[in-house]
Scaffold this motif. Structure first.
Motif, mmCIF file in Angstrom:
data_model
loop_
_atom_site.group_PDB
_atom_site.id
_atom_site.type_symbol
_atom_site.label_atom_id
_atom_site.label_comp_id
_atom_site.label_asym_id
_atom_site.label_seq_id
_atom_site.Cartn_x
_atom_site.Cartn_y
_atom_site.Cartn_z
ATOM 1 N N GLY A 94 0.790 -1.230 0.000
ATOM 2 C CA GLY A 94 0.000 0.000 0.000
ATOM 3 C C GLY A 94 0.823 1.281 0.000
ATOM 4 N N PHE A 95 0.103 2.406 0.077
ATOM 5 C CA PHE A 95 0.705 3.737 0.008
ATOM 6 C C PHE A 95 0.137 4.640 1.083
ATOM 7 C CE2 PHE A 95 1.520 2.062 -4.144
ATOM 8 C CZ PHE A 95 2.682 2.696 -4.589
ATOM 9 N N GLU A 96 0.949 5.620 1.492
ATOM 10 C CA GLU A 96 0.508 6.701 2.378
ATOM 11 C C GLU A 96 0.819 8.023 1.690
ATOM 12 O OE1 GLU A 96 -1.034 6.373 5.244
ATOM 13 O OE2 GLU A 96 -0.788 4.191 5.409
ATOM 14 N N ILE A 97 -0.115 8.958 1.788
ATOM 15 C CA ILE A 97 0.108 10.270 1.182
ATOM 16 C C ILE A 97 -0.457 11.345 2.095
ATOM 17 C CG2 ILE A 97 -1.992 10.041 -0.223
ATOM 18 C CD1 ILE A 97 -0.513 11.690 -2.402
ATOM 19 N N GLY A 98 0.163 12.516 2.070
ATOM 20 C CA GLY A 98 -0.321 13.642 2.869
ATOM 21 C C GLY A 98 -0.260 14.926 2.055
ATOM 22 N N ILE A 109 -1.151 25.049 7.732
ATOM 23 C CA ILE A 109 -2.184 24.974 8.770
ATOM 24 C C ILE A 109 -2.469 23.540 9.194
ATOM 25 C CG2 ILE A 109 -4.527 25.688 9.386
ATOM 26 C CD1 ILE A 109 -4.333 27.750 7.056
ATOM 27 N N TYR A 110 -2.684 22.661 8.236
ATOM 28 C CA TYR A 110 -2.938 21.254 8.570
ATOM 29 C C TYR A 110 -2.574 20.381 7.377
ATOM 30 C CZ TYR A 110 -7.459 22.000 6.121
ATOM 31 O OH TYR A 110 -8.443 22.306 5.205
ATOM 32 N N LEU A 111 -2.444 19.087 7.649
ATOM 33 C CA LEU A 111 -2.164 18.101 6.607
ATOM 34 C C LEU A 111 -3.251 17.040 6.651
ATOM 35 C CD1 LEU A 111 1.101 16.392 5.530
ATOM 36 C CD2 LEU A 111 -0.695 14.935 6.451
ATOM 37 N N VAL A 112 -3.738 16.670 5.474
ATOM 38 C CA VAL A 112 -4.709 15.583 5.357
ATOM 39 C C VAL A 112 -3.975 14.369 4.802
ATOM 40 C CG1 VAL A 112 -6.909 14.846 4.389
ATOM 41 C CG2 VAL A 112 -6.535 17.262 4.905
ATOM 42 N N GLY A 113 -4.019 13.264 5.537
ATOM 43 C CA GLY A 113 -3.318 12.047 5.133
ATOM 44 C C GLY A 113 -4.290 10.921 4.845
ATOM 45 N N ALA A 114 -3.871 10.015 3.948
ATOM 46 C CA ALA A 114 -4.724 8.863 3.626
ATOM 47 C C ALA A 114 -3.878 7.670 3.217
ATOM 48 C CB ALA A 114 -5.698 9.219 2.503
ATOM 49 N N SER A 115 -4.466 6.488 3.424
ATOM 50 C CA SER A 115 -3.853 5.225 3.016
ATOM 51 C C SER A 115 -4.630 4.665 1.832
ATOM 52 C CB SER A 115 -3.920 4.197 4.152
ATOM 53 O OG SER A 115 -3.457 4.738 5.358
ATOM 54 N N LEU A 174 -1.507 4.391 -4.954
ATOM 55 C CA LEU A 174 -1.313 5.812 -4.718
ATOM 56 C C LEU A 174 -2.538 6.594 -5.198
ATOM 57 C CD1 LEU A 174 0.670 7.865 -3.622
ATOM 58 C CD2 LEU A 174 1.826 7.880 -5.834
ATOM 59 N N ALA A 175 -3.099 6.170 -6.319
ATOM 60 C CA ALA A 175 -4.284 6.846 -6.869
ATOM 61 C C ALA A 175 -5.452 6.778 -5.896
ATOM 62 C CB ALA A 175 -4.676 6.222 -8.204
ATOM 63 N N GLU A 176 -5.633 5.634 -5.257
ATOM 64 C CA GLU A 176 -6.737 5.467 -4.295
ATOM 65 C C GLU A 176 -6.541 6.375 -3.085
ATOM 66 O OE1 GLU A 176 -8.098 2.198 -1.011
ATOM 67 O OE2 GLU A 176 -7.397 1.384 -2.931
#
Length: 421
Positions: free
Chosen positions: A326-330, A378-384, A388-390
């Motif tokens: 999987g991938f993590e992105i912020g 101000i803030y970071l939004v992260g997702a798994s 990467l596209a998902e």
């Protein structure tokens, strides 16, 4: 255990949150922290990171087992030295070891002496001499303030006008104060950048998974350098052979070199690297976790972070395991105008309405019953995501529905990794 994390940004939010996942940890205090952290059960302490005596008194009074130092400024001010002198455990480099980040000139000398691959460079304090050198070498060329500048003291000059202006800003107009009284001028290196961090205890180096930060303010890597507008991990276009070469030719020699220099390093060593045709080369060293890399890298850590730090502080051998799937992105949301002048007091969206993402707050405070901005990032939004596209889709879906008035974010975070196997 009771732990104290020092710092107030998104990086510290991620560190505190990860430490709280540990069954060994009862309480995580954060000084000063920020109001957005309380949602995750982090206890804020109203003491600034430069007030070492009060932080030490708090740690003693509250029987803190050990402290984790997030930002670079307290490290360079000798906070670890002060905590240890007071009989307290603190994770981070001593003042003289933090110089690997505090002076780019020192870092370059270290790399030259211990044959760590980096860009050709020269250091200047005189404007006319620096300008003559840049004129001789030609553009593109990289100009860096020697000292700390919150990630903004680097200019990639693509024409002579940019180069002249950067030298003038730093050496004549003292844009970054004493930090730019000396500049390092480097050759421009072409290639993909990546961040390689490691837990370090003297000669022991435990690498983390790599990530890629996006430093420029605007899409397409345009605009001024910032503290970072987003990051993702893994970085599929950087081959594993390149990562292993960086560990053997950069991280390990740096740790051993610091011992040779009488500046033995304990803490998080960060190598900002570029993948060139001649192998990995160092752009910069930092003496702490990066922001926004921390927010994505720590999500991939399967081992208990509190266990790892405890082991390193007590000279034990940690066992460290990373997620391989999987991938993590912020994606960072910043105030309009950042990294130059920007407004504060901007109302933040209702994060409780965000779905399938994690929010790490940085420059925020509570005003009446809502969060408002106090800083540039101000803030970071992260997702798994499995891909990467998902993971990207989850973030941008939430942000496009939210009220992001007076703020901006890059729509292309992670785009380099999208079409890789």
């Amino acid at each position: 255990m009771k732990l104290l994390v020092i710092g107030s940004g998104g990086r510290e939010h991620a560190i505190c949150k990860k430490l709280l996942e540990s069954p060994l940890v009862e309480t995580v205090f954060c000084a000063k922290g920020n109001a957005g952290m309380t949602v995750d059960g982090i206890q804020l302490v109203d003491i600034s990171e430069d007030n070492h005596p009060e932080l030490i008194a708090f740690a003693k009074k509250n029987q803190v087992d050990w402290s984790f130092i997030g930002p670079e400024v307290p490290l360079l001010n000798g906070i670890v030295d002060d905590f240890e002198a007071a009989g307290l455990k603190a994770f981070g480099p001593h003042k003289k070891a933090a110089l690997i980040e505090g002076s780019k000139d020192f870092a370059k000398e270290l790399m030259t002496k211990y044959q760590i691959p980096t860009a050709a460079h020269k250091t200047f304090t005189d404007y006319d001499e620096a300008l003559a050198y840049v004129t001789e070498k030609g553009v593109p060329i990289v100009i860096k303030a020697d000292g700390l500048a919150a990630g903004k003291g680097v200019v990639v000059a693509e024409d002579m006008n940019d180069a002249t202006l950067a030298l003038k800003d730093m050496l004549l107009d003292e844009k970054f104060g004493a930090s730019s009284s000396k500049v390092v001028v480097e050759e421009f290196l072409a290639g993909e950048e990546f961040s390689l961090l490691a837990f370090v205890k003297n000669d022991k180096v435990y690498p983390m998974v790599i990530s890629q930060d996006h430093k420029r303010a605007y899409e397409g890597d345009k605009g001024p350098n910032t503290g970072g507008m987003g990051a993702y991990t893994p970085v599929p276009q950087i081959p594993e052979t390149m990562v292993q070469e960086a560990i053997e030719k950069v991280l390990r020699p740096a740790a051993l070199g610091m011992i040779q220099e009488g500046r033995s390093f304990t803490g998080i060593l960060y190598a900002g690297l570029i993948a060139t045709n001649a192998g990995p080369k160092v752009i910069e060293f930092n003496a702490r976790f990066g922001d926004p890399e921390t927010q994505v890298v720590l999500k991939r850590l399967k081992t208990d972070l509190a266990e790892i730090i405890t082991a390193l502080l007590t000279d034990q051998e940690p066992s460290i395991e990373w997620e391989t799937e999987g991938f993590e992105i912020g994606v960072v949301v910043a105030a309009e105008g950042y990294p130059a002048e920007y407004a504060t007091g901007i109302s933040l969206p209702d994060f409780s309405k965000f779905k399938d993402v994690t929010v790490y707050t940085a420059g925020v405070q509570k005003q009446e019953e809502e969060l408002v901005s106090t800083g540039g990032r101000i803030y970071l939004v992260g997702a798994s995501g499995a891909s990467l596209a998902e993971a990207r889709e989850k973030i941008y879906h939430n942000l496009q529905k939210a009220d992001t008035d007076q703020t901006f974010y890059r729509m292309d975070i992670g785009h380099q990794g999208l079409h890789q196997k």
